[in-house]
Design a protein around this motif. Structure first.
Motif, PDB file in Angstrom:
ATOM      1  N   ILE A 190      60.527  49.199 -74.306  1.00 37.52           N
ATOM      2  CA  ILE A 190      59.071  49.140 -74.254  1.00 37.52           C
ATOM      3  C   ILE A 190      58.655  47.879 -73.515  1.00 37.52           C
ATOM      4  O   ILE A 190      59.108  46.775 -73.818  1.00 37.52           O
ATOM      5  CB  ILE A 190      58.454  49.136 -75.668  1.00 37.52           C
ATOM      6  CG1 ILE A 190      58.771  50.435 -76.403  1.00 37.52           C
ATOM      7  CG2 ILE A 190      56.949  48.921 -75.597  1.00 37.52           C
ATOM      8  CD1 ILE A 190      58.119  51.664 -75.806  1.00 37.52           C
ATOM      9  N   ASP A 227      53.167  49.022 -73.990  1.00 37.30           N
ATOM     10  CA  ASP A 227      52.149  48.799 -75.003  1.00 37.30           C
ATOM     11  C   ASP A 227      51.391  47.518 -74.649  1.00 37.30           C
ATOM     12  O   ASP A 227      51.633  46.906 -73.605  1.00 37.30           O
ATOM     13  CB  ASP A 227      52.742  48.744 -76.420  1.00 37.30           C
ATOM     14  CG  ASP A 227      53.648  47.545 -76.654  1.00 37.30           C
ATOM     15  OD1 ASP A 227      53.636  46.594 -75.838  1.00 37.30           O
ATOM     16  OD2 ASP A 227      54.375  47.526 -77.667  1.00 37.30           O
ATOM     17  N   ARG A 275      46.183  58.601 -76.010  1.00 33.78           N
ATOM     18  CA  ARG A 275      47.423  57.871 -75.701  1.00 33.78           C
ATOM     19  C   ARG A 275      48.251  58.588 -74.638  1.00 33.78           C
ATOM     20  O   ARG A 275      49.016  57.954 -73.899  1.00 33.78           O
ATOM     21  CB  ARG A 275      48.242  57.685 -76.993  1.00 33.78           C
ATOM     22  CG  ARG A 275      49.413  56.717 -76.854  1.00 33.78           C
ATOM     23  CD  ARG A 275      48.958  55.315 -76.531  1.00 33.78           C
ATOM     24  NE  ARG A 275      50.093  54.400 -76.315  1.00 33.78           N
ATOM     25  CZ  ARG A 275      50.697  54.235 -75.150  1.00 33.78           C
ATOM     26  NH1 ARG A 275      50.276  54.897 -74.089  1.00 33.78           N
ATOM     27  NH2 ARG A 275      51.714  53.404 -75.024  1.00 33.78           N
ATOM     28  N   ASP A 276      48.094  59.905 -74.530  1.00 36.04           N
ATOM     29  CA  ASP A 276      48.845  60.677 -73.545  1.00 36.04           C
ATOM     30  C   ASP A 276      48.380  60.403 -72.110  1.00 36.04           C
ATOM     31  O   ASP A 276      49.052  60.785 -71.154  1.00 36.04           O
ATOM     32  CB  ASP A 276      48.733  62.176 -73.834  1.00 36.04           C
ATOM     33  CG  ASP A 276      47.288  62.655 -73.842  1.00 36.04           C
ATOM     34  OD1 ASP A 276      46.486  62.065 -74.585  1.00 36.04           O
ATOM     35  OD2 ASP A 276      46.965  63.605 -73.107  1.00 36.04           O
ATOM     36  N   SER A 328      64.168  55.389 -74.966  1.00 35.26           N
ATOM     37  CA  SER A 328      63.084  55.378 -75.961  1.00 35.26           C
ATOM     38  C   SER A 328      62.914  54.014 -76.616  1.00 35.26           C
ATOM     39  O   SER A 328      61.866  53.711 -77.181  1.00 35.26           O
ATOM     40  CB  SER A 328      63.341  56.441 -77.038  1.00 35.26           C
ATOM     41  OG  SER A 328      64.567  56.189 -77.704  1.00 35.26           O
ATOM     42  N   TYR A 338      51.071  55.474 -69.882  1.00 37.44           N
ATOM     43  CA  TYR A 338      52.528  55.469 -69.906  1.00 37.44           C
ATOM     44  C   TYR A 338      53.028  55.204 -71.320  1.00 37.44           C
ATOM     45  O   TYR A 338      52.565  54.285 -71.995  1.00 37.44           O
ATOM     46  CB  TYR A 338      53.078  54.404 -68.966  1.00 37.44           C
ATOM     47  CG  TYR A 338      52.725  54.616 -67.507  1.00 37.44           C
ATOM     48  CD1 TYR A 338      52.929  55.845 -66.894  1.00 37.44           C
ATOM     49  CD2 TYR A 338      52.206  53.572 -66.746  1.00 37.44           C
ATOM     50  CE1 TYR A 338      52.614  56.034 -65.545  1.00 37.44           C
ATOM     51  CE2 TYR A 338      51.889  53.747 -65.401  1.00 37.44           C
ATOM     52  CZ  TYR A 338      52.094  54.980 -64.814  1.00 37.44           C
ATOM     53  OH  TYR A 338      51.779  55.160 -63.486  1.00 37.44           O
ATOM     54  N   GLN A 339      53.996  56.004 -71.734  1.00 34.80           N
ATOM     55  CA  GLN A 339      54.549  55.855 -73.074  1.00 34.80           C
ATOM     56  C   GLN A 339      55.523  54.685 -73.175  1.00 34.80           C
ATOM     57  O   GLN A 339      55.863  54.252 -74.277  1.00 34.80           O
ATOM     58  CB  GLN A 339      55.247  57.160 -73.495  1.00 34.80           C
ATOM     59  CG  GLN A 339      54.323  58.368 -73.532  1.00 34.80           C
ATOM     60  CD  GLN A 339      53.142  58.180 -74.467  1.00 34.80           C
ATOM     61  OE1 GLN A 339      53.319  57.941 -75.659  1.00 34.80           O
ATOM     62  NE2 GLN A 339      51.918  58.266 -73.935  1.00 34.80           N
ATOM     63  N   TRP A 340      55.964  54.185 -72.017  1.00 41.46           N
ATOM     64  CA  TRP A 340      56.963  53.106 -72.021  1.00 41.46           C
ATOM     65  C   TRP A 340      56.335  51.708 -72.112  1.00 41.46           C
ATOM     66  O   TRP A 340      57.038  50.706 -72.031  1.00 41.46           O
ATOM     67  CB  TRP A 340      57.848  53.178 -70.775  1.00 41.46           C
ATOM     68  CG  TRP A 340      57.131  53.391 -69.475  1.00 41.46           C
ATOM     69  CD1 TRP A 340      56.979  54.559 -68.788  1.00 41.46           C
ATOM     70  CD2 TRP A 340      56.456  52.384 -68.689  1.00 41.46           C
ATOM     71  NE1 TRP A 340      56.257  54.352 -67.636  1.00 41.46           N
ATOM     72  CE2 TRP A 340      55.929  53.029 -67.553  1.00 41.46           C
ATOM     73  CE3 TRP A 340      56.254  51.011 -68.850  1.00 41.46           C
ATOM     74  CZ2 TRP A 340      55.217  52.345 -66.568  1.00 41.46           C
ATOM     75  CZ3 TRP A 340      55.532  50.322 -67.879  1.00 41.46           C
ATOM     76  CH2 TRP A 340      55.029  50.992 -66.752  1.00 41.46           C
ATOM     77  N   LYS A 397      48.613  56.696 -66.330  1.00 42.35           N
ATOM     78  CA  LYS A 397      49.235  57.737 -65.510  1.00 42.35           C
ATOM     79  C   LYS A 397      48.285  58.112 -64.373  1.00 42.35           C
ATOM     80  O   LYS A 397      47.068  58.210 -64.572  1.00 42.35           O
ATOM     81  CB  LYS A 397      49.536  58.977 -66.362  1.00 42.35           C
ATOM     82  CG  LYS A 397      50.570  58.753 -67.458  1.00 42.35           C
ATOM     83  CD  LYS A 397      50.731  60.006 -68.306  1.00 42.35           C
ATOM     84  CE  LYS A 397      51.716  59.780 -69.450  1.00 42.35           C
ATOM     85  NZ  LYS A 397      51.820  60.974 -70.328  1.00 42.35           N
TER      86      LYS A 397
END
Length: 306
Positions: free
Chosen positions: A9, A43, A35-36, A6, A39-41, A286
């Motif tokens: 980034i 920015d 935002r979903d 987590s 990719y959450q990893w 994604k």
């Protein structure tokens, strides 16, 4: 996709702050509202570029025509760092007084998130440090630092927050892995370069652009002829992926991030917005949502993607 810690980034530095303003106006809205889909990893570390007819510009001939205040409003709205590509390598003392470039620096020194300037000229770097200390500096890849020792020396300079190495150092893992954490934090890899890996004219190519931006008579500037076997076809992302220096998503997640590198630059200021959109889809979106992003952008009547 590799499961990420987590705290890990990836920061992408994207091309076309002025050149593709309309594209980013649409894309950043999607990035914020959905935002979903992404990719959450990762920015957005920054967006870089320059308006057309900027004396200090370098790297690529800028053609951005977005209004400066609109661009600043956009990066302020989405809390993104802006970068000016002032990497002209041939600046002289008299060029430092350029009104347009100074006004740009003055305005970007007051953005919500700290802005930066990508520089090549030592003369300009010293001038910016003195006159606009609010702006952080990035050492430009236009220096063509192909010797790793020269690159490491650049990393050790306190003047620069980031250093973009020549793309041919991307896979020098034995030397890269030996860098200190402080050095790794400053490295910003150029991921998607399409230039011939064995090109010997890269520096002269950049100098050619610098001369044109200085307003020298085009007839007096010897044209740089690209020697790549694929030069006639222009940039192709499919070809860039075959370049020995290419850094793809899996490379970032499985090799560079575990080694401690988090900053990655995408080239593309001189390309069309449709190609830049493909970069944003490949590196940040994604797979199951790429069509939705593409449709939303393509259906935007304000955009001319081709």
């Amino acid at each position: 996709m590799l499961q990420m810690n987590s705290n890990s980034i990836v920061h992408y530095h994207l091309p076309g702050l002025f050149e593709f303003y309309e594209l980013y106006k649409g894309f950043l809205s999607l990035w914020h509202e959905h935002r979903d889909w992404f990719y959450q990893w990762c920015d957005i570390g920054s967006i870089y570029g320059a308006p057309g007819d900027c004396l200090w510009n370098g790297g690529r001939a800028a053609f951005g025509d977005a209004y400066v205040d609109d661009v600043i409003a956009l990066v302020n709205k989405f809390d993104i760092s802006a970068r000016l590509t002032f990497s002209n390598s041939l600046l002289c003392e008299e060029h430092l007084a350029d009104k347009k470039c100074n006004e740009l620096c003055r305005k970007f020194a007051d953005t919500k998130v700290s802005a930066g300037v990508i520089v090549h000229s030592e003369l300009l770097a010293d001038y910016l440090k003195s006159k606009y200390p609010e702006l952080y500096l990035i050492s430009s890849t236009t220096k063509v630092l192909t010797d790793f020792s020269d690159f490491e020396a650049e990393l050790n300079r306190p003047d620069f927050k980031f250093v973009v190495p020549d793309f041919r150092l991307n896979k020098n893992f034995s030397r890269l892995s030996a860098l200190t954490k402080a050095q790794k934090d400053k490295v910003e890899f150029l991921c998607n370069e399409c230039c011939d890996f064995n090109c010997e004219n890269r520096k002269s190519c950049y100098e050619n652009v610098s001369r044109k931006n200085l307003g020298e008579d085009v007839d007096d500037i010897p044209e740089n002829i690209c020697t790549s076997s694929d030069a006639s076809g222009g940039y192709r992302f499919s070809l860039a992926k075959k370049n020995p220096s290419f850094i793809g998503v899996q490379d970032i997640l499985e090799t560079y991030l575990p080694m401690g590198f988090t900053n990655f630059k995408l080239e593309g200021r001189g390309l069309g917005s449709a190609i830049v959109l493909e970069f944003l889809l490949y590196y940040m979106t994604k797979s199951e949502h790429q069509l939705e992003v593409r449709e939303a952008i393509y259906l935007d009547s304000m955009l001319d993607l081709f």
